[in-house]
Design an enzyme around this catalytic site. Structure first.
Site, PDB file in Angstrom:
ATOM      1  N   GLY A   1      86.807  23.763 -59.039  1.00 63.22           N
ATOM      2  CA  GLY A   1      85.749  22.915 -59.558  1.00 63.22           C
ATOM      3  C   GLY A   1      84.774  23.716 -60.393  1.00 63.22           C
ATOM      4  O   GLY A   1      84.606  24.923 -60.180  1.00 63.22           O
ATOM      5  N   ASP A   2      84.136  23.066 -61.349  1.00 67.56           N
ATOM      6  CA  ASP A   2      83.077  23.737 -62.090  1.00 67.56           C
ATOM      7  C   ASP A   2      81.821  23.772 -61.221  1.00 67.56           C
ATOM      8  O   ASP A   2      81.687  23.012 -60.245  1.00 67.56           O
ATOM      9  CB  ASP A   2      82.810  23.034 -63.416  1.00 67.56           C
ATOM     10  CG  ASP A   2      82.287  23.991 -64.480  1.00 67.56           C
ATOM     11  OD1 ASP A   2      81.769  25.069 -64.120  1.00 67.56           O
ATOM     12  OD2 ASP A   2      82.400  23.672 -65.677  1.00 67.56           O
ATOM     13  N   ALA A   3      80.894  24.648 -61.583  1.00 66.97           N
ATOM     14  CA  ALA A   3      79.738  24.901 -60.727  1.00 66.97           C
ATOM     15  C   ALA A   3      78.904  23.632 -60.520  1.00 66.97           C
ATOM     16  O   ALA A   3      78.378  23.064 -61.478  1.00 66.97           O
ATOM     17  CB  ALA A   3      78.876  26.003 -61.331  1.00 66.97           C
TER      18      ALA A   3
END
Length: 815
Positions: free
Chosen positions: A234-236
């Site tokens: 996942g992206d941050a």
């Protein structure tokens, strides 16, 4: 997906899964994976940034930005840079395994459909096929060529349809089926299908109304292409957005559970604190939103990548164990950085002024003249050669000036003053003035550099202004301002990050006004040095003026901030015009993360050169190119437009319907896709095709003779495009199919063979749910760019029966 994991590896993963407790498994689903000492499982973290060098981990070789590397049109060079970066990651990992992970977050493969995208610098091209070639090469370098062990684990990002920073977490990228399958997916498919990238990152946006982290395309497309397990990260903070900013699900427990079910294996949330992720996934299991099999599936993918990295084996079995810190910024990597920078320069125009000869007196002018900037994903520069330094080291007489105004700020009869020491300190009002250089970065955005210590002015956490900054930077940029004029000739100084005015407090300190305070202190501006006039005077005294303009990578076009137009900063363009008026022998060198509208410059200047921010060897490479020791070997990988009016809305992802990118654009570009001049000239002749009529799936060899007709060695990029003449649907006006880079001596002639893969000549048929290749004749275009076509031919392709279309495309299109 065809699982090529060896039986032995599968057995080891099965054994670990059987022995891990459920709680321990959940601990592996966060970016910072906890160690499991009882099973000798070390801690592990995803996410070492390696976009064009190792970032955020101290000094490392800094190569040109990705868009600059792409401009080389040289997969072998790009692969070599990947090898160097991967080796430096390994070296830093060996020195500090707890902090430096081997899962690298690169390359970025989002197609650059709109040059206003703030992250333009991170991508490779607007053409998905070219992205596939170059990004695969970079990922191959990062991963290494060992048959069992990965040097690093490359991660393509950001999946999917991500090209805007404006409201990026809440906007939906609506992708018609043809755009999805013909434009967006192919860029991701190539490095994944080749096994070069072994992981992927989901994007912040929504796709067709669904958060990308929940997209059925993760399992339905992305994983289907891969020869091995693919770990998806996942992206941050993006999984948190599902229940918060996006409001797609009712609470975080539901959002986290949905993400895991959709195929997210590693959660990049809450920095190094895994507690919220573990608690939410545990609660999802208790509620029945997840099954243990969902957890096992994600853990299996994570362990598969860790196993291939050698993370589960004794150190003495590591084939990369000999990679020590001496490789970081080693002489070979420095030379590679210089060569990469050389090949990234694109000669936009030249009427004969370049290359420079006879050791001219040079004036190197402009805000990029004596600085090398770092972008958000740059490594820490171990050293930097600026444009001025590179040229001053080669020529006997070189002068320089940034072309910036030098001012004093006045409050009534007192002046703004700041400390002179290198540490800087608070800005106050005093009887004596400190001078400031004003840097214009466009859209009325300026940065102030104190002359007293060479440091920039920024705001502290409590709002005080200080002169202690290297320049604009950081996730939140606190070093940019705007002058708002008042009727009496004074100005208000607006701090852009807070959108508040600067005031002078009771103790005489300058600070950003607090909440609820609208009034700012009026400042008078006393001009000490007219930067434009100074630059023009130096130009007039020189044989040649080199004007260095462009962007600051942390201002007006970066992650979190799209551009609003394509214009050069107003003060920069004013300086360029004044310098040219003073000395018509003016070379414009644009150093930028993205294209600009350079209409006036193209019309009036004898030479224009562009490169991305070139890293530590930028100035050396520029000197090599300007003085003719190296060819300007780059070619544009995206269209440069004459005006932002030529672009569709930033959020319009339908490149087909909007006539966007070089594939469909019907207007006259400022500079076309593939454009770039050489210092010599080339002649194209004797086009021939291996067949005039073929069946889909067959490959056609396109041969052309290229001759260097000039008087010096030159590099050429021969480009092959096609256009389908008739179709049931709207087709691209031209589409890149192959290219070849070659070096020719004066008078040398060589036959170049390009390959046309007929299985790639299809389009996505929504009714059939498959790629189809029609019975059609295709115009074959060979030349120097998408607009500079030198030779034209034709090939007729017999399409397959409808039922065989998808199978034939799959067999012929993978590479």
């Amino acid at each position: 997906m065809t699982d090529r994991t060896t039986p032995c590896a599968r057995d080891r993963i099965d054994d670990l899964l059987a022995r891990l407790t459920l709680s321990e498994k959940i601990g592996l689903l966060h970016q910072w994976q906890a160690a499991v000492p009882r099973l000798d499982l070390p801690a592990f973290r995803t996410g070492t940034e390696a976009l064009h060098g190792v970032a955020w981990l101290g000094p490392a070789t800094v190569f040109p930005q990705a868009i600059g590397l792409a401009s080389s049109w040289n997969p072998e060079l790009v692969r070599a840079v990947g090898v160097a970066v991967g080796s430096e990651v390994r070296a830093k990992h060996h020195a500090d395994p707890g902090r430096v992970g081997l899962n690298v977050w690169a390359p970025v493969v989002n197609p650059l459909r709109d040059p206003r995208w703030g992250r333009n610098e991170e991508g490779w091209s607007e053409d998905p096929w070219l992205i596939g070639r170059l990004a695969t090469a970079y990922a191959e370098g990062l991963r290494g060529d060992h048959p069992e062990r990965l040097r690093t684990a490359p991660t393509v990002k950001h999946f999917l349809g991500y090209n805007n920073e404006t409201d990026r977490a809440t906007t939906s990228s609506d992708l018609p089926p043809r755009v999805l399958h013909e434009y967006e997916l192919p860029a991701f498919r190539a490095p994944i299908a080749a096994g070069a990238a072994v992981a992927a990152m989901a994007s912040y946006n929504l796709v067709d109304g669904v958060p990308a982290h929940l997209s059925p395309l993760i399992d339905g497309e992305l994983r289907r292409w891969a020869p091995d397990e693919v770990m998806v990260v996942g992206d941050a903070g993006a999984v948190t957005n599902i229940a918060e900013a996006q409001g797609h699900l009712a609470d975080h427990v539901s959002g986290y559970a949905a993400a895991l079910r959709a195929g997210i294996d590693s959660f990049t949330e809450d920095d190094a604190d895994s507690t919220p992720t573990r608690e939410r996934l545990t609660e999802a299991l208790r509620r029945g939103l997840l099954a243990t099999s969902d957890v096992d599936r994600a853990v299996r993918r994570i362990l598969s990548v860790r196993l291939r990295l050698g993370d589960l084996d004794p150190p003495h079995t590591d084939p990369y164990a000999g990679t020590g810190t001496e490789v970081v910024d080693c002489p070979a990597h420095r030379e590679l950085a210089r060569e990469a920078a050389r090949q990234s320069f694109v000669l936009l125009g030249n009427t004969g002024l370049l290359p420079l000869t006879c050791g001219p007196r040079l004036a190197v002018l402009g805000p990029q003249a004596d600085v090398v900037h770092q972008d958000w994903y740059s490594g820490t520069l171990p050293y930097a050669v600026t444009a001025y330094e590179g040229l001053a080291g080669r020529l006997p007489e070189v002068t320089t000036h940034p072309g910036t105004d030098r001012i004093a700020l006045r409050v009534g009869d007192r002046y703004v003053r700041c400390p002179e020491g290198t540490a800087g300190g608070p800005l106050t009002v005093d009887a004596e003035a400190t001078w400031f250089d004003v840097y214009d970065w466009g859209h009325d955005t300026v940065a102030l550099r104190a002359v007293s210590n060479g440091r920039h002015v920024g705001a502290t956490d409590d709002g005080g202004l200080v002169n202690d900054r290297a320049g604009p930077g950081g996730w939140v940029v606190r070093e940019t301002f705007q002058f708002d004029p008042l009727p009496d000739g004074t100005v208000l100084l607006r701090h852009l990050d807070t959108d508040r005015y600067v005031t002078v407090d009771d103790e005489g300190r300058l600070r950003v006004a607090g909440h609820g305070t609208s009034a700012g202190t009026p400042f008078g501006i006393d001009l000490v040095v007219d930067g434009v006039a100074q630059a023009a005077a130096l130009a007039a005294a020189a044989d040649v003026a080199v004007v260095t303009l462009g962007n600051h990578p942390m201002v007006n076009g970066r992650e979190t901030e799209d551009r609003v137009d394509l214009a050069l900063p107003a003060r920069q363009e004013a300086m360029l015009r004044a310098v040219h008026a003073a000395n018509p022998r003016t070379v414009l060198v644009v150093t930028s993360s993205y294209p600009y509208a350079l209409g006036w410059a193209r019309e009036h200047l004898p030479a224009l050169l562009w490169s991305s921010h070139g890293g530590q060897e930028h100035g050396s490479a520029l000197a090599d190119v300007l003085l003719g020791d190296a060819e300007p070997g780059g070619r544009l990988t995206q269209t440069w437009y004459a005006d932002a009016a030529d672009l569709p809305d930033l959020l319009d992802y339908d490149v087909i319907g909007a006539d966007a990118t070089y594939l469909y654009f019907r207007g006259e570009p400022l500079y076309p896709f593939g454009h770039g001049h050489s210092y010599t000239s080339f002649d194209y002749s004797d086009l021939s095709l291996s067949a005039a009529t073929v069946s889909v799936g067959e490959e056609v060899e396109v041969r052309v003779d290229v001759t260097n007709t000039g008087d010096r060695v030159g590099e050429e990029v021969v480009q092959l495009y096609t256009r389908q003449r008739r179709s049931r649907v709207k087709q691209p006006l031209r589409q890149l199919r192959d290219f070849a880079r070659l070096l020719l001596a004066p008078g040398e002639r060589r036959t170049v063979t390009l390959r046309l893969r007929t299985g790639e000549l299809g389009w996505w048929d929504t009714d059939q749910g498959a790629h189809v290749v029609e019975d059609a004749t295709h115009t074959v275009l060979v030349g120097r760019s998408a607009a500079d076509v030198r030779l034209v031919g034709a090939v007729t392709v017999r399409g397959p029966a409808a039922g065989r279309a998808a199978r034939l495309h799959s067999a012929s299109g993978a590479r």
